[in-house]
Design a protein around this motif. Sequence first.
Motif, PDB file in Angstrom:
ATOM      1  N   TYR A   1      42.397  42.075  30.330  1.00 49.28           N
ATOM      2  CA  TYR A   1      42.451  40.720  29.785  1.00 49.28           C
ATOM      3  C   TYR A   1      43.892  40.236  29.656  1.00 49.28           C
ATOM      4  O   TYR A   1      44.225  39.105  30.025  1.00 49.28           O
ATOM      5  CB  TYR A   1      41.763  40.673  28.418  1.00 49.28           C
ATOM      6  CG  TYR A   1      40.259  40.663  28.473  1.00 49.28           C
ATOM      7  CD1 TYR A   1      39.569  39.715  29.237  1.00 49.28           C
ATOM      8  CD2 TYR A   1      39.503  41.578  27.745  1.00 49.28           C
ATOM      9  CE1 TYR A   1      38.187  39.695  29.278  1.00 49.28           C
ATOM     10  CE2 TYR A   1      38.115  41.569  27.780  1.00 49.28           C
ATOM     11  CZ  TYR A   1      37.464  40.632  28.553  1.00 49.28           C
ATOM     12  OH  TYR A   1      36.099  40.619  28.593  1.00 49.28           O
ATOM     13  N   VAL A   2      44.750  41.087  29.105  1.00 49.88           N
ATOM     14  CA  VAL A   2      46.167  40.713  28.970  1.00 49.88           C
ATOM     15  C   VAL A   2      46.770  40.448  30.338  1.00 49.88           C
ATOM     16  O   VAL A   2      47.537  39.490  30.532  1.00 49.88           O
ATOM     17  CB  VAL A   2      46.945  41.821  28.230  1.00 49.88           C
ATOM     18  CG1 VAL A   2      48.451  41.540  28.276  1.00 49.88           C
ATOM     19  CG2 VAL A   2      46.485  41.919  26.786  1.00 49.88           C
TER      20      VAL A   2
ATOM     21  N   GLY B   1      34.267  38.355  40.894  1.00 46.33           N
ATOM     22  CA  GLY B   1      35.400  37.492  40.591  1.00 46.33           C
ATOM     23  C   GLY B   1      36.330  38.145  39.589  1.00 46.33           C
ATOM     24  O   GLY B   1      35.900  38.963  38.763  1.00 46.33           O
ATOM     25  N   PRO B   2      37.628  37.821  39.612  1.00 50.26           N
ATOM     26  CA  PRO B   2      38.605  38.474  38.731  1.00 50.26           C
ATOM     27  C   PRO B   2      38.400  38.192  37.256  1.00 50.26           C
ATOM     28  O   PRO B   2      38.749  39.015  36.409  1.00 50.26           O
ATOM     29  CB  PRO B   2      39.948  37.906  39.222  1.00 50.26           C
ATOM     30  CG  PRO B   2      39.603  36.620  39.908  1.00 50.26           C
ATOM     31  CD  PRO B   2      38.253  36.850  40.525  1.00 50.26           C
ATOM     32  N   ALA B   3      37.817  37.048  36.909  1.00 50.76           N
ATOM     33  CA  ALA B   3      37.693  36.681  35.498  1.00 50.76           C
ATOM     34  C   ALA B   3      36.745  37.597  34.733  1.00 50.76           C
ATOM     35  O   ALA B   3      36.844  37.719  33.503  1.00 50.76           O
ATOM     36  CB  ALA B   3      37.210  35.234  35.380  1.00 50.76           C
ATOM     37  N   LEU B   4      35.829  38.259  35.430  1.00 56.99           N
ATOM     38  CA  LEU B   4      34.818  39.079  34.763  1.00 56.99           C
ATOM     39  C   LEU B   4      35.136  40.571  34.784  1.00 56.99           C
ATOM     40  O   LEU B   4      34.357  41.375  34.264  1.00 56.99           O
ATOM     41  CB  LEU B   4      33.442  38.853  35.407  1.00 56.99           C
ATOM     42  CG  LEU B   4      32.831  37.465  35.194  1.00 56.99           C
ATOM     43  CD1 LEU B   4      31.542  37.331  35.983  1.00 56.99           C
ATOM     44  CD2 LEU B   4      32.584  37.213  33.716  1.00 56.99           C
TER      45      LEU B   4
ATOM     46  N   VAL C   1      34.458  46.110  42.909  1.00 56.18           N
ATOM     47  CA  VAL C   1      33.455  45.156  42.416  1.00 56.18           C
ATOM     48  C   VAL C   1      33.954  43.717  42.398  1.00 56.18           C
ATOM     49  O   VAL C   1      33.138  42.791  42.307  1.00 56.18           O
ATOM     50  CB  VAL C   1      32.966  45.551  41.004  1.00 56.18           C
ATOM     51  CG1 VAL C   1      32.403  46.957  41.007  1.00 56.18           C
ATOM     52  CG2 VAL C   1      34.072  45.421  39.963  1.00 56.18           C
ATOM     53  N   GLU C   2      35.257  43.508  42.464  1.00 50.45           N
ATOM     54  CA  GLU C   2      35.805  42.145  42.337  1.00 50.45           C
ATOM     55  C   GLU C   2      35.254  41.170  43.372  1.00 50.45           C
ATOM     56  O   GLU C   2      34.997  39.999  43.032  1.00 50.45           O
ATOM     57  CB  GLU C   2      37.333  42.185  42.411  1.00 50.45           C
ATOM     58  CG  GLU C   2      37.992  40.891  41.997  1.00 50.45           C
ATOM     59  CD  GLU C   2      39.505  41.050  41.868  1.00 50.45           C
ATOM     60  OE1 GLU C   2      40.068  40.542  40.895  1.00 50.45           O
ATOM     61  OE2 GLU C   2      40.108  41.705  42.741  1.00 50.45           O
TER      62      GLU C   2
ATOM     63  N   GLY D   1      25.270  47.567  44.148  1.00 48.06           N
ATOM     64  CA  GLY D   1      26.434  47.009  43.466  1.00 48.06           C
ATOM     65  C   GLY D   1      27.038  45.807  44.151  1.00 48.06           C
ATOM     66  O   GLY D   1      28.219  45.494  43.939  1.00 48.06           O
ATOM     67  N   THR D   2      26.275  45.105  44.957  1.00 50.00           N
ATOM     68  CA  THR D   2      26.788  43.963  45.719  1.00 50.00           C
ATOM     69  C   THR D   2      26.544  42.625  45.018  1.00 50.00           C
ATOM     70  O   THR D   2      26.801  41.581  45.592  1.00 50.00           O
ATOM     71  CB  THR D   2      26.135  43.933  47.108  1.00 50.00           C
ATOM     72  OG1 THR D   2      24.709  43.929  46.947  1.00 50.00           O
ATOM     73  CG2 THR D   2      26.537  45.164  47.918  1.00 50.00           C
ATOM     74  N   THR D   3      26.045  42.668  43.788  1.00 47.45           N
ATOM     75  CA  THR D   3      25.868  41.455  42.980  1.00 47.45           C
ATOM     76  C   THR D   3      26.455  41.707  41.598  1.00 47.45           C
ATOM     77  O   THR D   3      26.715  42.853  41.218  1.00 47.45           O
ATOM     78  CB  THR D   3      24.377  41.085  42.823  1.00 47.45           C
ATOM     79  OG1 THR D   3      23.711  42.133  42.091  1.00 47.45           O
ATOM     80  CG2 THR D   3      23.708  40.923  44.188  1.00 47.45           C
ATOM     81  N   LEU D   4      26.639  40.649  40.830  1.00 46.64           N
ATOM     82  CA  LEU D   4      27.164  40.793  39.481  1.00 46.64           C
ATOM     83  C   LEU D   4      26.217  41.631  38.625  1.00 46.64           C
ATOM     84  O   LEU D   4      26.655  42.553  37.928  1.00 46.64           O
ATOM     85  CB  LEU D   4      27.358  39.414  38.849  1.00 46.64           C
ATOM     86  CG  LEU D   4      27.769  39.405  37.358  1.00 46.64           C
ATOM     87  CD1 LEU D   4      29.081  40.150  37.154  1.00 46.64           C
ATOM     88  CD2 LEU D   4      27.867  37.966  36.845  1.00 46.64           C
ATOM     89  N   ALA D   5      24.927  41.345  38.684  1.00 42.34           N
ATOM     90  CA  ALA D   5      23.958  42.082  37.876  1.00 42.34           C
ATOM     91  C   ALA D   5      23.918  43.549  38.294  1.00 42.34           C
ATOM     92  O   ALA D   5      23.889  44.453  37.440  1.00 42.34           O
ATOM     93  CB  ALA D   5      22.574  41.460  38.016  1.00 42.34           C
ATOM     94  N   GLY D   6      23.916  43.792  39.585  1.00 41.06           N
ATOM     95  CA  GLY D   6      23.897  45.168  40.069  1.00 41.06           C
ATOM     96  C   GLY D   6      25.140  45.937  39.666  1.00 41.06           C
ATOM     97  O   GLY D   6      25.052  47.101  39.244  1.00 41.06           O
TER      98      GLY D   6
END
Length: 387
Positions: free
Chosen positions: A163-164, A245-248, A240-241, A294-299
Amino acid sequence: MTTICVDQPATGLRAWAASVTMAATVFTVVTAEMLPVGVLTPMSESLHTTEGVAGLALTATGVTSAIAAPVLPLLLGRLDRRAVLGGLMVLLAVSSFAAAVTPFYSIFMLARVLMGVTIGGVWLLTVSLARRVVPENAAGPATSLIFSGIGIASVLGIPAGAYVGELAGWRWAFAGVGLLSLGLTVALSIFLPNLAPERPVRLCDVREVLQVKQVRVGVILVALIVTGHFAAYTYVRPLVEPHTGPALIGTLLLAYGVAGVVGNFLTGALRPFRALTVIAAGIALTALAMPVLGTTLAGSLVLLVIWGFAYGGTSVSTQAWAHAAAPSAPESSSAVLVGVYNGSIALGAFTGGQVADQLGTTTVTWLPAVLATAALVVLLANRVQRG
């Protein structure tokens, strides 16, 4: 050899303040060691190198701490362990500030080597000193509290660093570790009692403990599980990015860390054989599923939670294995296991980096799948160790 008299442990609130301070110390060194995981992509860009080469930051600390853990007890002699811990935290502060400000990859890696000395020393000393900062009847809970610093670093430290890094830049994450280290230097001097060594460790003590078969089996298990884990976990952000996405990234690492703490307490309550079986099986299955699910956010979220839960109890379970294998030599067996543990972090980060650079980041998950499966084979071949 003559046993050295030591001061009696503190009692009451002071004793638990000492335990909390040592837990915070463990939290800080583990956060420092794993910080590149959460900031790997921006760190590699800033240092003008590839993600695989930047991941060698974990290799540098792992190799150094692997050497420092068994060697430091031989060098420290009769030095008061409270003073040693304070000195190590000052070294961590200096190396963290150096990593935060340098524009050069070579100096950054030198700073990581110095961090490795701190990590190896703190891991070993906190493991061996936990029972001495509280009365004997509180040694078990105090040890669990101190070990919780590892899990909390995964829950708070690594995601906080991510986060930082996202908000202010990755260098501020390292600077924050430096400031925390300085604060803990003061806290250690206030709350810890004098901790003169009970008996200096000799080289022959380490050799003797390695003659115990189940200690050697524990070394193999640590090498397989930890190497496999860090071959993929070091590169979890670029893994996983693309799907999240980087924000998550910070949120996903937080979920991983929370699951790791739960796993730490649940698998830590099992006997070492059963706990390590759960750990190895969980890592192997997660690694096999990652390229497919692992190819989706939920996965990615579900698999990281399972992964964190599976790996969370590794530190406690391997130390319990070492204690069951060599109950009369806790410091020597801990030195061996801590050294192999950190060396395996280095090997995993290095191997994963080579695979990521040569074959692509998505291929690193086959390493934990293969190595964790090998650990299961070793466990099944050594069922006698059920203590």
